[in-house]
Design an enzyme around this catalytic site. Structure first.
Site, PDB file in Angstrom:
ATOM      1  N   LYS A  83       0.837  -1.189   0.000  1.00  0.00           N
ATOM      2  CA  LYS A  83       0.000   0.000   0.000  1.00  0.00           C
ATOM      3  C   LYS A  83       0.876   1.245   0.000  1.00  0.00           C
ATOM      4  CE  LYS A  83      -3.782  -2.419   0.372  1.00  0.00           C
ATOM      5  NZ  LYS A  83      -4.918  -2.345  -0.556  1.00  0.00           N
ATOM      6  N   HIS A 112      -9.454  -8.750  -7.977  1.00  0.00           N
ATOM      7  CA  HIS A 112      -9.283  -8.264  -6.612  1.00  0.00           C
ATOM      8  C   HIS A 112      -9.750  -9.343  -5.647  1.00  0.00           C
ATOM      9  CE1 HIS A 112     -11.294  -6.108  -3.099  1.00  0.00           C
ATOM     10  NE2 HIS A 112     -10.015  -5.858  -2.930  1.00  0.00           N
ATOM     11  N   GLU A 155     -11.676  -2.786  -8.131  1.00  0.00           N
ATOM     12  CA  GLU A 155     -12.355  -3.336  -6.964  1.00  0.00           C
ATOM     13  C   GLU A 155     -13.524  -2.481  -6.511  1.00  0.00           C
ATOM     14  OE1 GLU A 155      -8.729  -2.867  -4.413  1.00  0.00           O
ATOM     15  OE2 GLU A 155     -10.203  -2.336  -2.889  1.00  0.00           O
ATOM     16  N   GLU A 205      -2.073   0.827  -8.617  1.00  0.00           N
ATOM     17  CA  GLU A 205      -3.497   0.517  -8.486  1.00  0.00           C
ATOM     18  C   GLU A 205      -4.257   1.673  -7.852  1.00  0.00           C
ATOM     19  OE1 GLU A 205      -3.899  -3.408  -6.894  1.00  0.00           O
ATOM     20  OE2 GLU A 205      -5.880  -3.008  -6.050  1.00  0.00           O
ATOM     21  N   ASP A 242      -0.358   0.049  -4.478  1.00  0.00           N
ATOM     22  CA  ASP A 242      -1.801   0.301  -4.387  1.00  0.00           C
ATOM     23  C   ASP A 242      -2.060   1.567  -3.576  1.00  0.00           C
ATOM     24  OD1 ASP A 242      -4.519   0.219  -4.137  1.00  0.00           O
ATOM     25  OD2 ASP A 242      -4.624  -1.772  -3.240  1.00  0.00           O
ATOM     26  N   ASP A 246     -14.149  -7.665  -9.167  1.00  0.00           N
ATOM     27  CA  ASP A 246     -14.412  -8.005  -7.776  1.00  0.00           C
ATOM     28  C   ASP A 246     -15.669  -8.877  -7.779  1.00  0.00           C
ATOM     29  OD1 ASP A 246     -14.082  -6.725  -4.691  1.00  0.00           O
ATOM     30  OD2 ASP A 246     -16.069  -7.443  -5.214  1.00  0.00           O
TER      31      ASP A 246
END
Lengths: 436, 436
Positions: free
Chosen positions: B220, B351, B302, B274, B248, B324
């Site tokens: 992240k 995802h 997602e 992402e 992400d 997703d």
């Protein structure tokens, strides 16, 4: 200024049995029961705030629960704290680290945000003893802009730009407000051509609307091309070639289908064609617009989920921007859309009708007329004569113009007797007429 | 075939206290309690269907109510009637003439649609005594495509095109299935770099993931640039220059900010970046992608609300498409996205994580591997080792690959003891640890 503490919320499911007579019927929503999730914010003072979001019957119970779940974010907060940091509190409401997942900023949770935020503005205006349009108009540019969260739209408009625009317009404000008080703001009527209406009804309604001074008329299309052609001919015959005719397809077409269908209706010279395809498809609107650009203009917005979606429509897909007072997150986010549309030079013609939408959008468009675009050229507010009698401060239409409200608030307080009758399922009407 | 009548639904609010240890924490969701609205469809036979949609804690109660409100659309219907007209029933669920207004096809009501539709597929697979991937794989092209509603996407893919693609791929199916049984489908891990983790935790987790055979790692980013640089360096040092590193941002940046920030992280050679900005902003993703096109690729999905939104991302904004299993309207709509991505030549990397997402997406990606794209090149399924122990048929990872499930259904049935413990607020855990 009065500093009230927010101590409780009441959320009610109010449904009107409009499906009985096909009022409000369109190609996608054939049997709507116009409804609302109705919020009362209770404080430790005599002041309350009343807000709502418009729904179509089933599902209102879900929005009601979402309002209750969101409430804890503002519970026990002081009004001066919220109103002096409104962008921050708006962010807290739309960006709770857990609730955010079930949106974000769209659908049920955003409709609920709108109801609560609208109630907060109503409360603020009541405390200030002004109608919302006047509250907005009297704010300094800095104060007004401080209510807006610019997240995700900074590449089109910044806080500083927005303040600058309002400051440049200051000297014209007084003139605009005096014009507004004299003439009101132009309305168009959607009441002449719901899909469920007979041809005779359409003719009668066009005639009576003409008599009341309307010069712009919207009808529903999209279910059957032959019907649409016949209805366009009927309406044009009654209203003549000069007055404005708008066509609303309520999202029924594919991209290619929209181009072909609209192409057939273009001879009736629509002022715009509304919602040709999915309300999420800004790219698709752009395709349709490009292919029909010599022939018609497009309008969309009543189901546009938030300012980010509006931004894309402004970039790619539309000629007229139809903000809705109860789908995106209340006044704070709507102001952001007004600024973006202003910068992109697109007129806003608010979506109204339903329950309380006319009551709300008039305030916003009047603020725009006084402070932002400072014009009514190419601009009109939708008007439908439904449910106004349920409100304590209903809209006032004179010579097909909205006249500025004078009572404090956002004009969204329902009469007590309306709630007794139409609260669902416990109101008197629904006890006598069990549905579902 | 067994023809069961759907007679009832049970919907439960299940919450896991994951926020206690910052598992799942990212720049936007700092304290998630991984949760789900869990649906059991009850029939007049021994068969039941289990489905869920993933949530983050607060707000699950709203999705639960939405599932209950949607249920009446399938109540008392026979399974053979639904499954032989699945596109029609999917349309009924997403296009109820009143409920539609509070979406449409987005947010709470679409999450609820996903839970119900997923439960229907689980029920179907249980009746057929197959895992969902095998149910999908064994269908004729015509049968499979009959489950998809092509509304609003016909200009990119039609029913006839979709059938043709599957027919052309028939001869390769057997080979693909045998490869899958031997090797499984590649996974990547997101477990090495949640935002709340310390540097030491990141190093340890990278090392243990390497030992387990992982070759692709996601961390992240987006809260603090210096932290991101430090963490990228740490991860690259441990995993080396060849293995895949994905970043992400969980939607935190403005468009310009994304370009500048990513530009600084590009030297760490991310395989993709992402969710750089709003999950609604396909146009904005397109802008970022264009400005960084020599340097990085983008992935998103997602939080993409539906197939219409995916279509715009495929046209404008992304290089990797992250479906997703529980946000858009269940398998029927996900299949539509697979076809669009296939036609646009974009790889799908689902995802997963959360609650039950790994369990579900494996089935879809395995169907794609056998029947549609027929490749795993540039494709991986996200993997997070959380909550699997709560399911009766948890994912099985061997050598960093998902192995095909063999038990009937969609792998979404929670263990009874999980429900007793984590049902909210009545489960044993929550009774002992009152929250909020």
């Amino acid at each position: 200024m009065i500093d009230a503490k927010i101590i409780d919320i009441k959320v009610q499911d109010i449904r009107f049995p409009t499906s009985l007579h096909y009022h409000g019927s369109d190609a996608m929503h054939t049997d709507p029961d116009y409804s609302c999730a109705y919020v009362t914010i209770i404080t430790d003072t005599e002041y309350e705030g009343y807000g709502l979001t418009f729904t179509l019957g089933r599902g209102t119970e879900i929005v009601v629960l979402a309002c209750k779940s969101l409430f804890k974010i503002i519970k026990n907060k002081k009004t001066t704290k919220i109103f002096s940091n409104f962008a921050l509190y708006w962010r807290k409401l739309t960006c709770d680290t857990q609730l955010r997942w079930i949106g974000p900023e769209k659908g049920v949770i955003h409709l609920a945000t709108a109801a609560i935020v609208n109630a907060l503005w109503d409360l603020w205006a009541r405390i200030e003893n002004k109608p919302v349009w006047k509250l907005l108009t009297d704010m300094s540019p800095k104060e007004l802009v401080s209510t807006i969260d610019f997240r995700y739209i900074k590449s089109v408009v910044t806080k500083e730009q927005a303040i600058q625009i309002l400051e440049n317009n200051m000297k014209q404000k007084e003139h605009q407000e005096s014009e507004l008080q004299k003439k009101g703001f132009p309305a168009y009527t959607t009441q002449v051509g719901w899909l469920g209406y007979s041809d005779e009804q359409v003719v009668d309604l066009c005639n009576s609307s003409l008599e009341r001074g309307f010069t712009a008329f919207k009808i529903k299309v999209g279910q059957n091309l032959d019907d649409d052609i016949r209805r366009c001919e009927i309406v044009r015959r009654v209203i003549g070639p000069e007055k404005k005719l708008m066509l609303d397809a309520n999202q029924v077409w594919e991209i290619d289908e929209a181009v072909e269908w609209i192409d057939r209706l273009a001879i009736y010279k629509p002022f715009w064609v509304e919602e040709p395809t999915s309300p999420d498809d800004s790219w698709g609107h752009g395709q349709i617009r490009e292919r029909l650009k010599e022939k018609v203009k497009l309008a969309t917005g009543e189901m546009c989920a938030n300012r980010v979606m509006f931004r894309q429509f402004l970039e790619m897909g539309i000629d007229y921007c139809q903000i809705d007072a109860a789908r995106i997150g209340g006044i704070n986010e709507i102001l952001a859309v007004y600024f973006m549309a202003h910068i992109k030079n697109l007129p806003i013609c608010p979506h109204a009708g339903g329950v309380g939408l006319c009551e709300m959008v008039q305030h916003l468009q009047m603020w725009d007329y006084i402070c932002l675009s400072q014009t009514n050229e190419d601009r009109m507010i939708e008007y439908v004569d439904q449910q106004h009698e349920q409100f304590e401060d209903p809209v006032c239409i004179k010579n097909a113009c909205y006249m500025p409200p004078s009572r404090p608030g956002y004009s969204t307080k329902l009469k007590d007797e309306c709630i007794l009758e139409y609260a669902y399922p416990e109101g008197n009407y629904w006890k006598l007429n069990k549905s579902e």
